[in-house]
Design a protein around this motif. Sequence first.
Motif, PDB file in Angstrom:
ATOM      1  N   HIS A 232       0.876  -1.207   0.049  1.00 13.26           N
ATOM      2  CA  HIS A 232      -0.011  -0.262  -0.011  1.00 13.26           C
ATOM      3  C   HIS A 232       0.820   1.304  -0.062  1.00 13.26           C
ATOM      4  O   HIS A 232       1.860   1.129   0.650  1.00 13.26           O
ATOM      5  CB  HIS A 232      -0.988  -0.056   1.319  1.00 13.26           C
ATOM      6  CG  HIS A 232      -1.937   1.237   1.285  1.00 13.26           C
ATOM      7  ND1 HIS A 232      -2.883   1.289   0.648  1.00 13.26           N
ATOM      8  CD2 HIS A 232      -1.595   2.329   1.922  1.00 13.26           C
ATOM      9  CE1 HIS A 232      -3.587   2.402   0.977  1.00 13.26           C
ATOM     10  NE2 HIS A 232      -2.664   3.029   1.567  1.00 13.26           N
ATOM     11  N   VAL A 233       0.660   2.162  -0.927  1.00 15.16           N
ATOM     12  CA  VAL A 233       1.356   3.300  -0.895  1.00 15.16           C
ATOM     13  C   VAL A 233       0.422   4.480  -0.580  1.00 15.16           C
ATOM     14  O   VAL A 233      -0.873   4.483  -0.715  1.00 15.16           O
ATOM     15  CB  VAL A 233       1.868   3.671  -2.215  1.00 15.16           C
ATOM     16  CG1 VAL A 233       2.973   2.565  -2.435  1.00 15.16           C
ATOM     17  CG2 VAL A 233       0.815   3.700  -3.142  1.00 15.16           C
ATOM     18  N   ARG A 234       1.206   5.452   0.147  1.00 15.62           N
ATOM     19  CA  ARG A 234       0.266   6.618   0.545  1.00 15.62           C
ATOM     20  C   ARG A 234       1.471   8.062   0.807  1.00 15.62           C
ATOM     21  O   ARG A 234       2.355   7.784   1.196  1.00 15.62           O
ATOM     22  CB  ARG A 234      -0.440   6.498   2.068  1.00 15.62           C
ATOM     23  CG  ARG A 234       0.279   6.274   3.174  1.00 15.62           C
ATOM     24  CD  ARG A 234      -0.480   5.808   4.513  1.00 15.62           C
ATOM     25  NE  ARG A 234       0.415   5.684   5.647  1.00 15.62           N
ATOM     26  CZ  ARG A 234       1.122   6.314   6.367  1.00 15.62           C
ATOM     27  NH1 ARG A 234       0.778   7.488   6.115  1.00 15.62           N
ATOM     28  NH2 ARG A 234       1.611   5.840   7.527  1.00 15.62           N
ATOM     29  N   ILE A 235       0.491   9.080   0.649  1.00 21.67           N
ATOM     30  CA  ILE A 235       1.316  10.292   1.054  1.00 21.67           C
ATOM     31  C   ILE A 235       1.573  10.365   2.627  1.00 21.67           C
ATOM     32  O   ILE A 235       0.814  10.286   3.361  1.00 21.67           O
ATOM     33  CB  ILE A 235       0.715  11.426   0.337  1.00 21.67           C
ATOM     34  CG1 ILE A 235       0.569  11.474  -1.074  1.00 21.67           C
ATOM     35  CG2 ILE A 235       1.259  12.997   1.069  1.00 21.67           C
ATOM     36  CD1 ILE A 235      -0.251  12.584  -1.505  1.00 21.67           C
ATOM     37  N   GLY A 236       2.931  10.809   2.873  1.00 22.58           N
ATOM     38  CA  GLY A 236       3.169  10.887   4.207  1.00 22.58           C
ATOM     39  C   GLY A 236       4.294   9.869   4.505  1.00 22.58           C
ATOM     40  O   GLY A 236       4.947   9.876   5.597  1.00 22.58           O
ATOM     41  N   GLN A 237       4.574   8.914   3.808  1.00 19.09           N
ATOM     42  CA  GLN A 237       5.416   7.745   3.625  1.00 19.09           C
ATOM     43  C   GLN A 237       6.318   7.598   2.745  1.00 19.09           C
ATOM     44  O   GLN A 237       5.839   7.327   1.472  1.00 19.09           O
ATOM     45  CB  GLN A 237       4.888   6.493   4.301  1.00 19.09           C
ATOM     46  CG  GLN A 237       5.657   5.408   4.820  1.00 19.09           C
ATOM     47  CD  GLN A 237       4.881   4.436   5.560  1.00 19.09           C
ATOM     48  OE1 GLN A 237       3.840   4.208   5.332  1.00 19.09           O
ATOM     49  NE2 GLN A 237       5.467   3.917   6.580  1.00 19.09           N
ATOM     50  N   ALA A 238       7.893   7.741   2.589  1.00 18.76           N
ATOM     51  CA  ALA A 238       8.540   7.415   1.808  1.00 18.76           C
ATOM     52  C   ALA A 238       8.504   5.946   1.212  1.00 18.76           C
ATOM     53  O   ALA A 238       8.279   5.197   1.937  1.00 18.76           O
ATOM     54  CB  ALA A 238      10.098   7.847   1.833  1.00 18.76           C
ATOM     55  N   PHE A 239       8.748   5.715  -0.192  1.00 16.20           N
ATOM     56  CA  PHE A 239       8.623   4.280  -0.700  1.00 16.20           C
ATOM     57  C   PHE A 239       9.347   4.045  -1.784  1.00 16.20           C
ATOM     58  O   PHE A 239       9.970   5.069  -2.320  1.00 16.20           O
ATOM     59  CB  PHE A 239       7.245   3.873  -0.620  1.00 16.20           C
ATOM     60  CG  PHE A 239       6.442   4.506  -1.595  1.00 16.20           C
ATOM     61  CD1 PHE A 239       6.480   4.092  -2.924  1.00 16.20           C
ATOM     62  CD2 PHE A 239       5.742   5.820  -1.519  1.00 16.20           C
ATOM     63  CE1 PHE A 239       5.544   4.758  -4.035  1.00 16.20           C
ATOM     64  CE2 PHE A 239       5.158   6.411  -2.333  1.00 16.20           C
ATOM     65  CZ  PHE A 239       4.987   6.116  -3.630  1.00 16.20           C
ATOM     66  N   PHE A 240       9.665   2.811  -2.182  1.00 12.13           N
ATOM     67  CA  PHE A 240      10.297   2.416  -3.410  1.00 12.13           C
ATOM     68  C   PHE A 240       9.664   1.668  -3.986  1.00 12.13           C
ATOM     69  O   PHE A 240       9.133   0.792  -3.662  1.00 12.13           O
ATOM     70  CB  PHE A 240      11.848   2.349  -3.236  1.00 12.13           C
ATOM     71  CG  PHE A 240      11.987   1.026  -2.456  1.00 12.13           C
ATOM     72  CD1 PHE A 240      12.081  -0.349  -3.107  1.00 12.13           C
ATOM     73  CD2 PHE A 240      11.986   1.030  -1.068  1.00 12.13           C
ATOM     74  CE1 PHE A 240      12.393  -1.433  -2.386  1.00 12.13           C
ATOM     75  CE2 PHE A 240      12.310  -0.296  -0.284  1.00 12.13           C
ATOM     76  CZ  PHE A 240      12.305  -1.810  -1.047  1.00 12.13           C
ATOM     77  N   LEU A 241      10.080   1.252  -5.457  1.00 14.61           N
ATOM     78  CA  LEU A 241       9.432   0.154  -6.338  1.00 14.61           C
ATOM     79  C   LEU A 241      10.646  -0.377  -6.867  1.00 14.61           C
ATOM     80  O   LEU A 241      11.683   0.556  -7.491  1.00 14.61           O
ATOM     81  CB  LEU A 241       8.524   0.876  -7.571  1.00 14.61           C
ATOM     82  CG  LEU A 241       7.311   1.571  -7.066  1.00 14.61           C
ATOM     83  CD1 LEU A 241       6.676   2.381  -8.127  1.00 14.61           C
ATOM     84  CD2 LEU A 241       6.413   0.987  -6.125  1.00 14.61           C
ATOM     85  N   GLU A 242      10.878  -1.605  -7.014  1.00 11.87           N
ATOM     86  CA  GLU A 242      12.062  -2.293  -7.602  1.00 11.87           C
ATOM     87  C   GLU A 242      11.909  -3.376  -8.404  1.00 11.87           C
ATOM     88  O   GLU A 242      10.873  -4.213  -8.099  1.00 11.87           O
ATOM     89  CB  GLU A 242      13.062  -2.606  -6.402  1.00 11.87           C
ATOM     90  CG  GLU A 242      14.346  -3.348  -6.565  1.00 11.87           C
ATOM     91  CD  GLU A 242      15.064  -3.941  -5.501  1.00 11.87           C
ATOM     92  OE1 GLU A 242      15.396  -2.967  -4.655  1.00 11.87           O
ATOM     93  OE2 GLU A 242      15.334  -5.019  -5.397  1.00 11.87           O
TER      94      GLU A 242
END
Length: 277
Positions: A232-242
């Motif tokens: 799950h992705v949301r604004i407020g939390q950094a994330f990556f796709l690989e």
Amino acid sequence: MRSQWECLLQNVGEWQGSFTRLSPQGELIENTPTVVSLEGIDNNQTMRQIIRRTLPNQSIDETVLQYSTLGKQILFFENGAFSQGSIQLAPYSEFGAEHGLIAGDRRLRLVQLFDKTGNLDRITLIREKLLHSTTPERPALQVAHLVGQWQGEAITRYPDGQVSDVYPTQLRIEKTSDTQLVQHLSIMQQGSHHTISSTGRIAGSVLSFETGSQWNQVLLLPDGASAASPQHVRIGQAFFLELGWLIQSNMRQRIIRRYNNKGEWYSLTLVTETKVG
């Protein structure tokens, strides 16, 4: 150094393969044979791209694209590896990216799409080879292939045109039980040393890593591929796709598209790593 357009030209050729649609858990949904042709025309100033898909009823669906400039949503590396996708995560909007890696006469691409609520929704693995290639497909990736010490070099590029960073990486992956994996990633970037450690659960071909309040999952896929993303992705939390690709038993490439806590795409990294010892 090659221009972005010259990097794109490393993808020229007729690529035969398949689009394999998977569930968010990596289960096969459908497989569609494809031929993707990329041809430089007008003295390589324009790219003509033809995508032919063989549908279940054996009819051919053909899409023709032609372009002479590249958008802000895509970045390439010298060897033709690339990532394109959403520049910004926005509420109530679909979000996603496509990544591509090249090794000789083989190409591996991955599409990761999230629905309007931010949940991982669809994954497509695209395995391709040039028309006369005899290079065999790699076996499906397994945990045993990943365990060990990996040394590599990372190149990070930025969509805002900042100068690229090049720096060494070290990754150690240990299987501590039948259901648990521990990894330690060390990078020396811009004069500072960072080590990131994480513990993962093994459930068949799905690895789950908890980072704070976020769960990242790694799917072990056919042709030595791996797909990593949050569920799950949301604004407020950094994330990556690989996208990862075990090209040989001791060599792996990974391409990583990172977003900050405002949901803005801010960097793209290509890692080439070799198993040591």
